[in-house]
Write a protein that holds these residues in place. Structure first.
Motif, PDB file in Angstrom:
ATOM      1  N   GLN A  78       0.846  -1.060  -0.053  1.00 39.82           N
ATOM      2  CA  GLN A  78      -0.088  -0.091   0.028  1.00 39.82           C
ATOM      3  C   GLN A  78       0.890   1.212  -0.074  1.00 39.82           C
ATOM      4  O   GLN A  78       0.515   2.143  -0.787  1.00 39.82           O
ATOM      5  N   GLU A  79       1.866   1.236   0.862  1.00 37.37           N
ATOM      6  CA  GLU A  79       2.896   2.401   0.766  1.00 37.37           C
ATOM      7  C   GLU A  79       3.619   2.553  -0.558  1.00 37.37           C
ATOM      8  O   GLU A  79       3.848   3.645  -1.053  1.00 37.37           O
ATOM      9  N   LEU A  80       3.967   1.392  -1.239  1.00 31.80           N
ATOM     10  CA  LEU A  80       4.655   1.531  -2.476  1.00 31.80           C
ATOM     11  C   LEU A  80       3.620   2.190  -3.372  1.00 31.80           C
ATOM     12  O   LEU A  80       3.976   3.070  -4.119  1.00 31.80           O
ATOM     13  N   ALA A  81       2.376   1.945  -3.363  1.00 34.49           N
ATOM     14  CA  ALA A  81       1.343   2.587  -4.149  1.00 34.49           C
ATOM     15  C   ALA A  81       1.071   4.041  -3.892  1.00 34.49           C
ATOM     16  O   ALA A  81       1.110   4.830  -4.690  1.00 34.49           O
ATOM     17  N   ASN A  82       1.266   4.389  -2.365  1.00 29.75           N
ATOM     18  CA  ASN A  82       0.939   5.660  -2.169  1.00 29.75           C
ATOM     19  C   ASN A  82       2.115   6.641  -2.507  1.00 29.75           C
ATOM     20  O   ASN A  82       1.853   7.911  -2.886  1.00 29.75           O
ATOM     21  N   GLN A  83       3.367   6.155  -2.437  1.00 29.60           N
ATOM     22  CA  GLN A  83       4.394   6.890  -2.888  1.00 29.60           C
ATOM     23  C   GLN A  83       4.806   6.827  -4.336  1.00 29.60           C
ATOM     24  O   GLN A  83       5.923   7.248  -4.998  1.00 29.60           O
ATOM     25  N   GLY A  84       4.100   6.091  -5.165  1.00 29.84           N
ATOM     26  CA  GLY A  84       4.192   5.962  -6.523  1.00 29.84           C
ATOM     27  C   GLY A  84       5.496   5.140  -7.187  1.00 29.84           C
ATOM     28  O   GLY A  84       6.030   5.753  -8.067  1.00 29.84           O
ATOM     29  N   ILE A  85       5.870   4.040  -6.610  1.00 29.69           N
ATOM     30  CA  ILE A  85       6.974   3.480  -6.877  1.00 29.69           C
ATOM     31  C   ILE A  85       6.665   2.634  -8.101  1.00 29.69           C
ATOM     32  O   ILE A  85       5.876   1.702  -7.939  1.00 29.69           O
ATOM     33  N   ASP A  86       7.123   3.078  -9.193  1.00 29.63           N
ATOM     34  CA  ASP A  86       6.910   2.630 -10.624  1.00 29.63           C
ATOM     35  C   ASP A  86       7.750   1.208 -10.752  1.00 29.63           C
ATOM     36  O   ASP A  86       8.796   1.227 -10.659  1.00 29.63           O
ATOM     37  N   PRO A  87       6.821   0.133 -10.842  1.00 32.37           N
ATOM     38  CA  PRO A  87       7.614  -1.160 -11.315  1.00 32.37           C
ATOM     39  C   PRO A  87       8.730  -1.048 -12.585  1.00 32.37           C
ATOM     40  O   PRO A  87       9.428  -1.956 -12.283  1.00 32.37           O
ATOM     41  N   ILE A  88       8.473  -0.282 -13.596  1.00 34.25           N
ATOM     42  CA  ILE A  88       9.369  -0.121 -14.596  1.00 34.25           C
ATOM     43  C   ILE A  88      10.495   0.540 -14.221  1.00 34.25           C
ATOM     44  O   ILE A  88      11.686  -0.055 -14.618  1.00 34.25           O
ATOM     45  N   ASP A  89      10.463   1.431 -13.390  1.00 33.63           N
ATOM     46  CA  ASP A  89      11.764   2.070 -12.672  1.00 33.63           C
ATOM     47  C   ASP A  89      12.392   1.266 -11.558  1.00 33.63           C
ATOM     48  O   ASP A  89      13.634   1.370 -11.491  1.00 33.63           O
ATOM     49  N   VAL A  90      11.623   0.950 -10.612  1.00 28.71           N
ATOM     50  CA  VAL A  90      11.920   0.148  -9.440  1.00 28.71           C
ATOM     51  C   VAL A  90      11.199  -1.222  -9.346  1.00 28.71           C
ATOM     52  O   VAL A  90      10.188  -1.212  -8.442  1.00 28.71           O
ATOM     53  N   PRO A  91      11.429  -2.203  -9.910  1.00 24.29           N
ATOM     54  CA  PRO A  91      10.842  -3.372  -9.625  1.00 24.29           C
ATOM     55  C   PRO A  91      10.879  -4.021  -8.392  1.00 24.29           C
ATOM     56  O   PRO A  91      12.085  -3.990  -7.882  1.00 24.29           O
ATOM     57  N   VAL A  92       9.767  -4.429  -7.836  1.00 24.98           N
ATOM     58  CA  VAL A  92       9.742  -5.205  -6.492  1.00 24.98           C
ATOM     59  C   VAL A  92       9.490  -6.749  -6.713  1.00 24.98           C
ATOM     60  O   VAL A  92       8.539  -6.996  -7.117  1.00 24.98           O
ATOM     61  N   MET A  93      10.441  -7.545  -6.306  1.00 25.05           N
ATOM     62  CA  MET A  93      10.516  -8.865  -6.498  1.00 25.05           C
ATOM     63  C   MET A  93      10.211  -9.770  -5.308  1.00 25.05           C
ATOM     64  O   MET A  93      11.003  -9.430  -4.288  1.00 25.05           O
ATOM     65  N   ALA A  94       9.251 -10.073  -4.883  1.00 27.35           N
ATOM     66  CA  ALA A  94       8.529 -10.980  -3.903  1.00 27.35           C
ATOM     67  C   ALA A  94       9.092 -12.326  -3.809  1.00 27.35           C
ATOM     68  O   ALA A  94       8.875 -12.883  -4.747  1.00 27.35           O
TER      69      ALA A  94
END
Length: 421
Positions: free
Chosen positions: A230-246
């Motif tokens: 939710q915080e990633l979405a709130n701060q607009g972390i773009d998966p194209i620029d900064v992908p998060v691998m879970a």
């Protein structure tokens, strides 16, 4: 006396085979573990519908450790000593598995563990049907470093503060160093179980990413992932620029989130519900029928995921071993498990290794979709043999896990003829 012994033997032959299911149905891990209880019961029911094992019905013994690690050990002991279960399927976190392990070894119990983990272990009393690091995390990092994966040169490692994230990230750091990425381009941050405020961490991720192409490895466990994403979405972390691998977020965890803003972030597993195979069609259809028949909470929104598939396959492998051994005796079943193969929902034939107690598995990377499913974007051509001991860690690279004579140990460098049990 002879008649009495015969009557006792007949009664035992007709008694149900008790199957322990040890998963948290309450607390921070319930979001992940409840479905493992449910799919285990589904698989047991299916075996009973086919006549059970050795002419005997399977009887599940379900306990809830409540996400409390010492309680896993207490309930495992209760299952083995009081309930006299023949097998246990259970645990999610490594700390819960490690709590149960001494009890299994003391009482010669057997457990199938269905979740990806950090490796650095191979016990005579556990079969590991989840992924070792070389079957999940290392391929995920290699993908992120590749051109198709974004060409990451900096890595932010965020995880829950316990053994799986810390050991996994120690292996990841050693691997990255081996690939020429220095420590100054690697950041590690840990939070408690159930952590709810990721504002500072996500802000730090954004700042760290200013230093070059960056990817995030997420080893956060349980319901804390809801707050993190939710915080990633709130701060607009773009998966194209900064992908998060879970490595611990699958379909079940996404079921409780608004996945629209998370579209494009990644996860590495060995199975996804969206995989299009005949085996997966059967698995998911049986699951949805079971959910409807039992009136399980969530109804048609319920999903399947990797640890559920691993639980399902583990029970089938154990059942095949019982049939082959002709008994539920732990020592006989253990030997019969080696080399057992099943057709997995992932579409691959997966087999239990002949030596190291780990399952051979494919590796698949999926991208989060708006509907909460994953679209596979990369997978191995075939199954991968697990490496319980990391080739990147000093003190581990020369170890082998081999439970066949003459080794007969989980962490040998030289043959060990002394059985020690």
């Amino acid at each position: 006396m002879a008649l009495g012994l015969a009557a006792t033997s007949t009664a035992q032959a007709n008694d149900p085979i008790k199957v322990g299911i040890l998963h948290s149905l309450s607390g921070t891990m319930a979001i992940s573990e409840t479905s493992l209880r449910d799919v285990a019961l589904m698989t047991i029911e299916h075996i009973n519908e086919q006549g059970g094992l050795l002419g005997r019905e399977l009887e599940p013994v379900v306990m809830d450790p409540g996400s409390d690690w010492p309680t896993y050990a207490e309930q495992a002991r209760e299952m083995l000593e009081r309930e006299r279960v023949d097998i246990i399927f259970g645990s999610w976190t490594s700390v819960s598995r490690e709590a149960v392990l001494p009890v299994l070894e003391e009482l010669n119990g057997l457990m199938f563990y269905p979740v990806q983990y950090e490796g650095e272990e191979s016990s005579r009393n556990i079969f590991y049907t989840g992924a070792a690091p070389n079957q999940q995390t290392i391929p995920a990092v290699e993908y992120l470093m590749s051109d198709v994966g974004g060409g990451a040169e900096r890595f932010y490692l965020v995880g829950t503060d316990y053994v799986f994230p810390r050991t996994t990230n120690r292996i990841v750091r050693a691997f990255l160093n081996d690939q020429g990425i220095p420590d100054e381009d690697i950041e590690e941050v840990y939070t408690p179980f159930g952590h709810g405020d990721f504002q500072t961490i996500v802000d730090d991720i954004g700042s760290f990413a200013q230093g070059g192409p960056t990817a995030v490895i997420n080893t956060v466990n349980g319901d804390a992932n809801v707050a993190f994403y939710q915080e990633l979405a709130n701060q607009g972390i773009d998966p194209i620029d900064v992908p998060v691998m879970a490595t611990s977020v699958g379909e079940e965890e996404l079921r409780g989130m608004d996945t629209g803003p998370l579209t494009g972030h990644l996860a590495a597993w060995n199975y996804f519900m969206s995989i299009n195979t005949p085996e997966n069609d059967k698995f998911t259809e049986r699951w949805m029928d079971y959910v409807e028949d039992k009136g399980l909470s969530g109804g048609s929104d319920r999903v399947t995921n990797d640890p559920m598939e691993a639980t399902h396959m583990g029970i089938r492998i154990w059942a095949q071993a019982v049939k082959q051994a002709g008994t539920t005796d732990v020592d006989a079943v253990r030997q019969a498990v080696y080399g057992q193969c099943v057709d997995s929902p992932s579409g691959f034939e997966v087999c239990m290794d002949e030596e190291n107690h780990h399952l051979h598995k494919p590796v698949i990377i999926g991208e989060i979709q708006p509907d909460g499913q994953f679209a596979p974007v990369w997978e191995t051509d075939d199954v991968v043999r697990a490496e319980p001991w990391s080739q990147y860690l000093e003190g581990s690279k020369n170890k082998v896990a081999n439970w066949r004579y003459p080794y007969v140990c989980g962490d040998c460098e030289e043959p060990n003829h002394d059985l020690g049990f």
